[in-house]
Design a protein around this motif. Structure first.
Motif, PDB file in Angstrom:
ATOM      1  N   LEU A 274       0.830  -1.205   0.000  1.00 32.68           N
ATOM      2  CA  LEU A 274       0.000   0.000   0.000  1.00 32.68           C
ATOM      3  C   LEU A 274       0.868   1.259   0.000  1.00 32.68           C
ATOM      4  O   LEU A 274       0.543   2.241  -0.686  1.00 32.68           O
ATOM      5  CB  LEU A 274      -0.938  -0.008   1.207  1.00 32.68           C
ATOM      6  CG  LEU A 274      -2.094  -1.020   1.141  1.00 32.68           C
ATOM      7  CD1 LEU A 274      -2.820  -1.099   2.475  1.00 32.68           C
ATOM      8  CD2 LEU A 274      -3.071  -0.617   0.038  1.00 32.68           C
ATOM      9  N   ARG A 275       1.965   1.246   0.755  1.00 32.66           N
ATOM     10  CA  ARG A 275       2.857   2.408   0.750  1.00 32.66           C
ATOM     11  C   ARG A 275       3.459   2.618  -0.639  1.00 32.66           C
ATOM     12  O   ARG A 275       3.590   3.751  -1.106  1.00 32.66           O
ATOM     13  CB  ARG A 275       3.959   2.226   1.803  1.00 32.66           C
ATOM     14  CG  ARG A 275       3.495   2.423   3.231  1.00 32.66           C
ATOM     15  CD  ARG A 275       4.679   2.567   4.182  1.00 32.66           C
ATOM     16  NE  ARG A 275       5.422   1.308   4.282  1.00 32.66           N
ATOM     17  CZ  ARG A 275       5.177   0.373   5.193  1.00 32.66           C
ATOM     18  NH1 ARG A 275       4.200   0.542   6.079  1.00 32.66           N
ATOM     19  NH2 ARG A 275       5.897  -0.737   5.236  1.00 32.66           N
ATOM     20  N   ALA A 276       3.825   1.538  -1.302  1.00 32.87           N
ATOM     21  CA  ALA A 276       4.383   1.645  -2.652  1.00 32.87           C
ATOM     22  C   ALA A 276       3.350   2.193  -3.635  1.00 32.87           C
ATOM     23  O   ALA A 276       3.668   3.015  -4.505  1.00 32.87           O
ATOM     24  CB  ALA A 276       4.882   0.279  -3.118  1.00 32.87           C
ATOM     25  N   LEU A 277       2.099   1.760  -3.507  1.00 35.14           N
ATOM     26  CA  LEU A 277       1.037   2.250  -4.386  1.00 35.14           C
ATOM     27  C   LEU A 277       0.762   3.735  -4.135  1.00 35.14           C
ATOM     28  O   LEU A 277       0.500   4.497  -5.084  1.00 35.14           O
ATOM     29  CB  LEU A 277      -0.239   1.434  -4.175  1.00 35.14           C
ATOM     30  CG  LEU A 277      -0.184  -0.022  -4.658  1.00 35.14           C
ATOM     31  CD1 LEU A 277      -1.457  -0.771  -4.249  1.00 35.14           C
ATOM     32  CD2 LEU A 277      -0.020  -0.062  -6.178  1.00 35.14           C
ATOM     33  N   LEU A 278       0.796   4.150  -2.880  1.00 38.29           N
ATOM     34  CA  LEU A 278       0.575   5.565  -2.567  1.00 38.29           C
ATOM     35  C   LEU A 278       1.672   6.438  -3.175  1.00 38.29           C
ATOM     36  O   LEU A 278       1.401   7.519  -3.701  1.00 38.29           O
ATOM     37  CB  LEU A 278       0.509   5.757  -1.052  1.00 38.29           C
ATOM     38  CG  LEU A 278      -0.744   5.198  -0.361  1.00 38.29           C
ATOM     39  CD1 LEU A 278      -0.593   5.253   1.157  1.00 38.29           C
ATOM     40  CD2 LEU A 278      -1.984   5.964  -0.793  1.00 38.29           C
ATOM     41  N   LYS A 279       2.913   5.972  -3.085  1.00 42.56           N
ATOM     42  CA  LYS A 279       4.018   6.725  -3.682  1.00 42.56           C
ATOM     43  C   LYS A 279       3.879   6.777  -5.207  1.00 42.56           C
ATOM     44  O   LYS A 279       4.164   7.796  -5.834  1.00 42.56           O
ATOM     45  CB  LYS A 279       5.347   6.101  -3.288  1.00 42.56           C
ATOM     46  CG  LYS A 279       5.687   6.233  -1.806  1.00 42.56           C
ATOM     47  CD  LYS A 279       7.004   5.546  -1.477  1.00 42.56           C
ATOM     48  CE  LYS A 279       7.332   5.665   0.004  1.00 42.56           C
ATOM     49  NZ  LYS A 279       8.601   4.954   0.347  1.00 42.56           N
ATOM     50  N   LYS A 280       3.448   5.672  -5.800  1.00 39.63           N
ATOM     51  CA  LYS A 280       3.250   5.629  -7.243  1.00 39.63           C
ATOM     52  C   LYS A 280       2.179   6.619  -7.682  1.00 39.63           C
ATOM     53  O   LYS A 280       2.259   7.223  -8.772  1.00 39.63           O
ATOM     54  CB  LYS A 280       2.865   4.212  -7.662  1.00 39.63           C
ATOM     55  CG  LYS A 280       2.656   4.040  -9.157  1.00 39.63           C
ATOM     56  CD  LYS A 280       2.280   2.603  -9.496  1.00 39.63           C
ATOM     57  CE  LYS A 280       2.031   2.445 -10.999  1.00 39.63           C
ATOM     58  NZ  LYS A 280       1.640   1.046 -11.336  1.00 39.63           N
ATOM     59  N   ALA A 281       1.172   6.828  -6.834  1.00 43.08           N
ATOM     60  CA  ALA A 281       0.078   7.752  -7.162  1.00 43.08           C
ATOM     61  C   ALA A 281       0.431   9.204  -6.888  1.00 43.08           C
ATOM     62  O   ALA A 281      -0.373  10.098  -7.175  1.00 43.08           O
ATOM     63  CB  ALA A 281      -1.178   7.369  -6.391  1.00 43.08           C
ATOM     64  N   GLY A 282       1.602   9.447  -6.312  1.00 44.06           N
ATOM     65  CA  GLY A 282       2.028  10.825  -6.081  1.00 44.06           C
ATOM     66  C   GLY A 282       1.899  11.307  -4.660  1.00 44.06           C
ATOM     67  O   GLY A 282       2.137  12.487  -4.377  1.00 44.06           O
ATOM     68  N   ARG A 283       1.539  10.447  -3.728  1.00 41.75           N
ATOM     69  CA  ARG A 283       1.420  10.848  -2.326  1.00 41.75           C
ATOM     70  C   ARG A 283       2.810  11.095  -1.749  1.00 41.75           C
ATOM     71  O   ARG A 283       3.741  10.300  -1.941  1.00 41.75           O
ATOM     72  CB  ARG A 283       0.723   9.733  -1.531  1.00 41.75           C
ATOM     73  CG  ARG A 283       0.491  10.058  -0.071  1.00 41.75           C
ATOM     74  CD  ARG A 283      -0.866  10.656   0.158  1.00 41.75           C
ATOM     75  NE  ARG A 283      -1.124  10.908   1.562  1.00 41.75           N
ATOM     76  CZ  ARG A 283      -2.331  11.071   2.060  1.00 41.75           C
ATOM     77  NH1 ARG A 283      -3.394  10.999   1.262  1.00 41.75           N
ATOM     78  NH2 ARG A 283      -2.507  11.320   3.343  1.00 41.75           N
ATOM     79  N   LYS A 284       2.965  12.224  -1.023  1.00 37.41           N
ATOM     80  CA  LYS A 284       4.283  12.583  -0.504  1.00 37.41           C
ATOM     81  C   LYS A 284       4.321  12.736   1.014  1.00 37.41           C
ATOM     82  O   LYS A 284       5.408  12.759   1.594  1.00 37.41           O
ATOM     83  CB  LYS A 284       4.756  13.882  -1.149  1.00 37.41           C
ATOM     84  CG  LYS A 284       4.990  13.761  -2.654  1.00 37.41           C
ATOM     85  CD  LYS A 284       5.494  15.062  -3.245  1.00 37.41           C
ATOM     86  CE  LYS A 284       5.738  14.925  -4.750  1.00 37.41           C
ATOM     87  NZ  LYS A 284       6.228  16.188  -5.355  1.00 37.41           N
ATOM     88  N   ASN A 285       3.191  12.850   1.668  1.00 38.35           N
ATOM     89  CA  ASN A 285       3.201  13.030   3.122  1.00 38.35           C
ATOM     90  C   ASN A 285       2.187  12.085   3.776  1.00 38.35           C
ATOM     91  O   ASN A 285       1.247  11.628   3.135  1.00 38.35           O
ATOM     92  CB  ASN A 285       2.906  14.480   3.522  1.00 38.35           C
ATOM     93  CG  ASN A 285       1.651  15.012   2.859  1.00 38.35           C
ATOM     94  OD1 ASN A 285       0.832  14.259   2.345  1.00 38.35           O
ATOM     95  ND2 ASN A 285       1.494  16.325   2.857  1.00 38.35           N
ATOM     96  N   THR A 286       2.383  11.846   5.041  1.00 39.20           N
ATOM     97  CA  THR A 286       1.531  10.954   5.857  1.00 39.20           C
ATOM     98  C   THR A 286       1.234   9.644   5.129  1.00 39.20           C
ATOM     99  O   THR A 286       0.104   9.143   5.142  1.00 39.20           O
ATOM    100  CB  THR A 286       0.209  11.658   6.261  1.00 39.20           C
ATOM    101  OG1 THR A 286      -0.544  11.965   5.074  1.00 39.20           O
ATOM    102  CG2 THR A 286       0.489  12.932   7.040  1.00 39.20           C
ATOM    103  N   ILE A 287       2.250   9.091   4.494  1.00 37.65           N
ATOM    104  CA  ILE A 287       2.057   7.853   3.726  1.00 37.65           C
ATOM    105  C   ILE A 287       1.762   6.684   4.661  1.00 37.65           C
ATOM    106  O   ILE A 287       0.871   5.867   4.389  1.00 37.65           O
ATOM    107  CB  ILE A 287       3.301   7.569   2.864  1.00 37.65           C
ATOM    108  CG1 ILE A 287       3.433   8.633   1.768  1.00 37.65           C
ATOM    109  CG2 ILE A 287       3.227   6.177   2.239  1.00 37.65           C
ATOM    110  CD1 ILE A 287       4.643   8.464   0.876  1.00 37.65           C
ATOM    111  N   ASP A 288       2.481   6.602   5.781  1.00 36.48           N
ATOM    112  CA  ASP A 288       2.279   5.481   6.701  1.00 36.48           C
ATOM    113  C   ASP A 288       0.871   5.493   7.280  1.00 36.48           C
ATOM    114  O   ASP A 288       0.218   4.447   7.384  1.00 36.48           O
ATOM    115  CB  ASP A 288       3.317   5.537   7.823  1.00 36.48           C
ATOM    116  CG  ASP A 288       4.730   5.273   7.311  1.00 36.48           C
ATOM    117  OD1 ASP A 288       4.851   4.644   6.236  1.00 36.48           O
ATOM    118  OD2 ASP A 288       5.692   5.694   7.973  1.00 36.48           O
TER     119      ASP A 288
END
Length: 419
Positions: free
Chosen positions: A207-221
């Motif tokens: 899920l963290r990898a998918l969030l980064k792929k979508a452009g999420r940069k903060n509060t990922i955890d």
């Protein structure tokens, strides 16, 4: 030959996808020539030759009536500098009934009717404006971008409706965002796990990898933890094979949504770039509530031919901001205008809504209309009427928007009246 050159003639064109019928009439309505051409260079050459044979010159071009404002034929005719009238098909149908009550119809008859419309009532119809090449390009891009937004909304609604049938937990997991299914995170997540079975197996690291792929940069955890719990929440399920099949269908719908989102974003960028090159861009974006994209949509519909509207009232009517009055005997009814430029009216509604958040004068104007008894839509339309009237003034006089002039305080109004 001199009499032929001085004689006024009018041309009507009934256009179609495969051919175009031409009719030329004189001032008495007599048919002078007829022809059928195709949509090619040879067809355009033949049309210009027929017009030239009946007195068409660069100084005195023959006006043309046609039932569309788009297409290669119209573009070629406008490039010649001649007056081109885009006749509403509904109006043309009413004129046809003047020539035959038996509802007879043919391509040649339609061309003849269009030519006679110019002969008798040219002043009652709108000539296509002489917009610049740049503003025509802005119009193409702005309208295409708006169409892409509509396609995006339709694709998103189809996908949302499909997900409700087998994966409501996904909608609950991503629905807390304003964009919902349109958000990049939602689309990336659905592409990786299109079924409840696959979604429930996603680990926190995935899920963290998918969030980064979508452009999420903060509060990922924190977001990964929330999604991890949401996608494992109990929900009703389809049968396994049915669920897999519906997941494949969701991926197909997702591809349509991704394409629509990409098209809307690319066209928005292109429309903004073209708009900012236009000299009217600074004036238009000086108005509260108008940005580069919404400004491009406004410019696309009003154009840059300042002779198009005789006054601000004409522009208001074209935008649907001016009401229409129906009076008969003792009955007088003031109604909202239905026949209007729907694209300009649509952007005008959002313009007025945004202006209230960026202009104290606009907000005060809206509040006064509400206190006077107007409903929300009527008050917002009245504010749009005020703003587009100011836009006509600023474009005509080449000046930027001024809050004090557009929305003077009661004291300023009293002093100006006293002066």
């Amino acid at each position: 030959m001199r009499e032929l050159e001085q004689e006024r003639v009018f041309c009507g064109i009934d256009w179609a996808s495969g051919h175009h019928d031409i009719a030329i009439v004189d001032e008495s309505g007599a048919l002078k020539a007829r022809a059928r051409i195709d949509d090619s260079v040879e067809g355009m050459t033949e049309l210009l030759q027929v017009l030239a044979e009946h007195g068409d010159t660069a100084e005195n071009p023959i006006p043309v009536a046609i039932e569309t404002s788009h297409g290669l034929l119209v573009a070629a005719l406008r490039a010649t500098g001649r007056p081109v009238y885009a006749i509403n098909p509904m109006a043309a149908a009413r004129y046809r009934e003047r020539r035959t009550v038996a509802r007879k119809k043919s391509d040649h008859l339609d061309a003849l009717v269009l030519a006679n419309i110019l002969r008798t009532d040219a002043d009652a119809h709108r000539q296509l404006p002489a917009d610049s090449e740049l503003v025509q390009a802005v119009a193409v891009l702005a309208r295409a971008q708006q169409n892409a937004v509509w396609d995006r909304t339709q694709a998103g609604n189809k996908l949302t409706s499909h997900l409700r049938e087998y994966f409501p937990g996904f909608l609950a997991a991503v629905g807390h965002r304003r964009e919902g299914i349109f958000h990049p995170i939602a689309r990336v997540l659905l592409a990786a796990a299109p079924t409840p079975a696959k979604a429930s197996k996603l680990t926190r690291a995935q899920l963290r990898a998918l969030l980064k792929k979508a452009g999420r940069k903060n509060t990922i955890d924190a977001e990964a933890e929330r999604l991890h719990a949401a996608l494992r929440s109990p929900q009703m399920r389809q049968l396994p094979l049915v669920e897999q099949a519906m997941g494949r269908q969701a991926l197909a719908l997702l591809r349509q949504l991704d394409a629509a989102c990409t098209s809307a974003e690319d066209l928005a960028e292109a429309a903004t770039e073209a708009f900012e090159e236009h000299p009217d861009a600074e004036i238009i974006t000086s108005f509260p509530g108008l940005g580069p994209l919404s400004g491009a949509r406004v410019l696309a519909e009003i154009g840059d031919d300042r002779s198009r509207f005789a006054d601000a009232r004409g522009m208001k009517a074209y935008a649907g901001a001016a009401p229409i009055t129906r009076a008969s005997g003792r009955s007088t009814v003031v109604m909202a205008r239905r026949v209007k430029n729907q694209r300009l009216a649509g952007v005008g509604y959002m313009w007025a809504f945004s202006a209230m958040a960026h202009s104290t004068g606009a907000r005060a104007h809206y509040d006064r209309r509400r206190e006077a008894g107007d409903r929300h839509t009527a008050a917002q339309r009245n504010l749009f009427s005020r703003m587009i009237g100011c836009l006509h003034h600023c474009l005509t006089r080449r000046t930027h928007f001024s809050e004090d002039i557009a929305f003077p305080t009661p004291r300023e109004v009293h002093l100006s009246l006293a002066a």
